[in-house]
Design a protein around this motif. Structure first.
Motif, short mmCIF file in Angstrom:
data_model
loop_
_atom_site.label_atom_id
_atom_site.label_comp_id
_atom_site.label_asym_id
_atom_site.label_seq_id
_atom_site.Cartn_x
_atom_site.Cartn_y
_atom_site.Cartn_z
N HIS A 337 0.85 -1.30 -0.11
CA HIS A 337 -0.01 0.23 -0.03
C HIS A 337 0.79 1.31 0.12
N GLY A 338 1.82 1.27 -0.84
CA GLY A 338 2.55 2.39 -0.91
C GLY A 338 3.91 2.57 0.34
N THR A 339 3.84 1.66 1.02
CA THR A 339 4.54 1.88 2.35
C THR A 339 5.86 0.78 2.37
N MET A 340 7.08 1.09 2.60
CA MET A 340 7.98 0.23 2.57
C MET A 340 7.98 -0.37 3.82
N ALA A 365 7.62 5.19 -2.46
CA ALA A 365 7.30 4.42 -1.17
C ALA A 365 7.49 5.24 0.08
N VAL A 366 6.74 5.31 1.06
CA VAL A 366 6.90 5.98 2.17
C VAL A 366 7.68 5.06 3.29
N CYS A 367 8.60 5.80 3.97
CA CYS A 367 9.00 5.02 5.07
C CYS A 367 8.62 5.27 6.34
N THR A 371 10.19 1.45 9.85
CA THR A 371 11.05 1.30 8.84
C THR A 371 12.43 2.00 9.01
N ARG A 372 12.20 3.16 9.18
CA ARG A 372 13.63 4.01 9.46
C ARG A 372 14.19 3.48 10.84
N TYR A 373 13.73 2.90 11.62
CA TYR A 373 14.24 2.27 12.86
C TYR A 373 15.09 1.17 12.17
#
Length: 859
Positions: A337-340, A365-367, A371-373
């Motif tokens: 859904h567009g999310t990494m 894609a959005v992080c 995901t960043r962590y």
């Protein structure tokens, strides 16, 4: 009067306590020791004051003193307010609480207190304002009735168990957090951040902690370790928070009052205090090393706060949904859904990393924070990563590049792909021009470049749409936006060094030779166009010819124009202005026409002047005749006729016609960008330009450009462009300016007293940055004039003093361009000898140069 000794004793104890804390801070006590000492002192003080209240009229269990806010969290800085809540039942208890408050105020304690009953507190926690509810979460009993305090704890716990209340509180705090971050700059990497309120400041973690408390997820800091984050992450967060608290403590100590803004002056003082405590992998000045540590701490606090909030607000159903989706994916990552999303405990290779980031670039894609962590944890564990292909493929997706770079920067992966950026992470730029650190300025430049390449034509600055259509490939421009300051901090001119580093990186990425050549040209010349546009006469044919020879082709000119616009817009939210866009657009358009001239017939000068006379005469009323227009045009220099439109010349002729015997005539108009154009007509006279500059400065006008046109009929038109001032929207105010000009030109008044009078009306602000005064000479840019470039601290009357110094050397100013950047001015003056000739003798130029150096040194 009977309480006076008690008040004196309280003041003495408070003074002694602050002296002890100041001595402990000077001795480099830890922040934990300082905060504990502050909290212990006030706890004991309030307990003593409460004991004095115990009389027959105040039942022991009718009053409870509760610490809230920073005091409730035991995070009191030296001059923080002492936030107190008095839980009082009965009028006697309320009166006693008020009396205690007055006693604290009289004793010099900076206290903020409210008196409320249990019912009042319950109403606030149930339906009150979000900040008032937040204060109650930090409540801590200090003194007084324990029964009353425990009764409140029971009521508060019951209310906070409501799912509806939790959703309301969390939604309110997250919205408040977003609004606060935007209000304080929207970035942790501001050059002068607010230690408490800026993104990555103390308030970020406090917000996360409040949300965790409201959701009953955590009750103690130790609850984070193990379940929510590993021990090393908790240790890093703990160290970052301690560092921010110690910086805030230092700010309060230096200022002697509440101070949360970490300005340049405070950075210098704290850097001297912490010199030797901060170790940087790259040798830096003390202020830069201090701020590098601050930015690292702020980034840690921001990212951990975001991650914790995201984890705590995710429902059990959402966790199960993502686990099921990831279980069906064979790769270590997936876009849902567009999310990494990254698989936990997956085995990664270098190719997986590259494909993951490439997928983010391709699909936008959005992080999320989780995901960043995971990316940051992966960065710590995958030590042997070496890119197999260049990052150039990431730059093919215009419109998605800047978000990708921000994510790579936040997760520490950007330097893995571009090692040349390692020296620039968290590197500050100590000037009044930039607002961000170098690394964030580069990413913001890419964002502005993408906007210029993709925005609708009607939203763009002048000629930007034409320029982007000249580009065959936007890749060199976007790469130059990221790399244009890559040479800073290496001890050599950063543009030349940056061009070398950019060329090496481009060869490593296997870019085509023509792309590498254009990229190096852009990095090497990224300051050229703005310097010419803001400090040179754009109607000078020699300037246009020299600049055209430098850029050589329409594509290189267009690429440099777009890079210059993006660079200026990325400096800070208020640095770019429509006026600067017009100047850059004018330089671009004139140079483009020089490189690719349109087919036009050469027009005789006499015929052109005749056509100009006819056009101007048609604009005037029948009272003015064509001979009058001819006399005016024949008497004015060719430079005047090139720069002025027929409508502007017609207005000047009308001024001349009605001039009569008055010593000066004035007209003004406000442009669409808000700047005010002032035209002043007067008889030619010695020191005229200096006198006019002095009067305008004394009347509060900020001059940004000035032109002097002297005619053979002994009349002068001086044009000034000034920044808008609310005071000058009324005709009566302009009458005062015209009267001052007339008095000064006639000799009835002097300029110096007018400037001194205005100077006395303003407080002198301390200088926040250091500017080295400098005077340089450019005698090749123009065939008719010598150009003097001046850098100095801005001060009232500087332009008038410069004009006077030039006049004393038997010269006069033909044109001045004034660029003020914070406290620094970068002025350019086109100068001729009084005889109308260009200075060629070295002795003449040296005389003017020394006179100007004396002027800038006096400031």
């Amino acid at each position: 009067m009977h309480d006076l000794p008690r008040q004196q004793t309280l003041r003495e104890r408070l003074t002694q306590h602050r002296d002890r804390l100041r001595a402990a801070y000077a001795a480099h006590a830890t922040i934990a020791e300082l905060l504990r000492g502050q909290t212990t002192f006030f706890d004991a003080l309030l307990a003593l004051e409460y004991a004095r209240l115990q009389t027959a009229t105040v039942p022991p269990e009718s009053l409870s003193i509760v610490a809230i806010g920073g005091y409730g969290r035991s995070e009191l800085s030296p001059h923080s307010d002492l936030d107190l809540l008095f839980l009082a039942e009965g009028s006697a208890a309320e009166s006693a609480a008020s009396a205690l408050l007055y006693a604290l105020w009289d004793g010099g304690v900076e206290v903020t207190g409210v008196v409320r009953s249990l019912a009042d507190c319950e109403v606030i926690l149930r339906t009150g304002e979000i900040r008032a509810q937040t204060a109650l979460l930090d409540a801590r009993s200090v003194a007084g009735g324990r029964v009353l305090w425990e009764a409140w704890q029971t009521r508060a716990s019951r209310l906070m168990e409501s799912r509806r209340w939790q959703q309301y509180f969390v939604r309110g705090k997250r919205a408040e957090m977003a609004q606060r971050r935007q209000q304080y700059g929207g970035s942790p990497f501001l050059l002068e951040p607010n230690v408490k309120e800026s993104e990555g400041g103390l308030r970020d973690w406090q917000t996360a902690w409040w949300i965790g408390r409201a959701l009953h997820t955590v009750t103690r800091p130790e609850d984070l370790v193990g379940r929510w984050c590993p021990r090393d992450d908790w240790d890093a967060l703990h160290c970052a928070l301690d560092w921010l608290l110690s910086v805030r403590w230092g700010l309060h100590t230096i200022a002697g009052r509440k101070q949360d803004r970490f300005g340049f002056d405070q950075q210098t003082q704290l850097a001297a205090f912490h010199e030797g405590d901060v170790v940087s992998p790259v040798p830096l000045p003390p202020e830069a090393e201090l701020m590098r540590r601050y930015y690292a701490a702020a980034a840690t606090v921001r990212d951990m706060s975001n991650w914790c909030i995201a984890q705590w607000c995710r429902s059990r159903w959402q966790r199960r949904y993502w686990a099921v989706r990831l279980a069906a994916v064979s790769r270590p990552w997936a876009i849902v859904h567009g999310t990494m999303v990254l698989r936990p405990r997956a085995a990664w290779t270098a190719l997986d990393i590259e494909q993951c980031w490439q997928a983010i670039a391709q699909r936008g894609a959005v992080c999320p924070p989780e995901t960043r962590y995971q990316f940051r944890r992966l960065h710590q564990t995958l030590h042997a990563f070496t890119p197999t292909t260049g990052i150039g493929r990431f730059f093919r997706h215009v419109g998605r590049i800047a978000p990708l770079l921000r994510e790579m920067h936040r997760t520490l992966w950007l330097e893995r792909f571009i090692p040349e950026l390692t020296r620039l992470r968290y590197r500050m730029q100590r000037d009044a021009y930039h607002c961000y650190t170098i690394d964030m300025h580069l990413i913001e430049t890419v964002a502005q470049c993408e906007w210029l390449l993709t925005a609708p034509p009607q939203d763009l600055p002048p000629h930007a749409d034409m320029a982007r259509r000249q580009l065959e490939d936007p890749l060199p421009v976007v790469l130059a936006a990221l790399l244009h300051d890559i040479g800073k901090g290496r001890g050599r001119p950063h543009a030349q060094e940056g061009a070398r580093l950019a060329g090496e990186a481009a060869q490593r990425w296997r870019l085509p030779p023509e792309t590498i050549a254009l990229l190096q040209f852009l990095v090497r010349s990224h300051q050229l166009m703005s310097r010419l546009a803001f400090t040179r006469d754009l109607t000078d044919a020699v300037l246009i010819e020299q600049f055209a020879d430098t850029v050589a082709s329409p594509e290189r000119l267009s690429a440099l124009f777009l890079l210059t616009l993006a660079d200026i817009r990325a400096v800070g939210p208020k640095v770019y202005s429509p006026w600067k866009g017009e100047l850059l657009g004018a330089l671009y358009a004139r140079t483009y026409r020089f490189i690719q001239p349109e087919e036009t017939t050469t027009e005789d000068t006499g015929l052109r002047r005749q056509a100009l006379v006819q056009a101007i005469t048609a604009l005037l009323t029948p009272t003015e005749s064509a001979p009058l227009v001819e006399r005016w045009i024949d008497g004015m220099p060719e430079r005047y006729l090139r720069q002025m439109s027929p409508e502007e010349i017609a207005a000047h002729v009308a001024l001349w016609y009605t001039f009569g015997e008055v010593p000066v005539a004035l007209s003004h108009r406000t442009g669409s960008d808000g700047r005010v154009t002032i035209d002043i007509l007067a008889h030619d006279a010695p020191r005229l330009f200096a006198k006019i500059c002095g009067v305008l400065a004394a009347r509060g006008m900020n001059i940004v450009e000035a032109h002097a046109f002297t005619g053979t009929h002994h009349f002068v038109i001086d044009r000034f462009l000034v920044l808008p001032t609310d005071r000058y929207q009324y005709a009566a105010t302009w009458d005062v300016v015209q009267k001052d000009l007339a008095d000064v030109i006639h000799g009835y008044r002097q300029v110096a007293p007018l400037i001194d009078q205005r100077r006395r009306g303003f407080l002198r602000r301390p200088r926040r940055i250091s500017v080295s005064p400098a005077v340089t000479v450019d005698n090749a840019i123009s065939e008719d004039y010598t150009v003097f470039d001046i850098q100095a601290h801005d001060r009232l009357g500087l332009l008038a003093a410069i004009a006077e110094a030039i006049y004393q050397c038997d010269c006069h100013i033909v044109m001045a361009k004034v660029l003020t950047i914070g406290e620094r001015v970068q002025d350019a003056f086109y100068v001729q000898k009084v005889s109308g000739e260009k200075m060629v003798e070295a002795g003449e130029i040296a005389q003017v140069t020394e006179a100007l150096r004396q002027v800038v040194r006096e400031g």
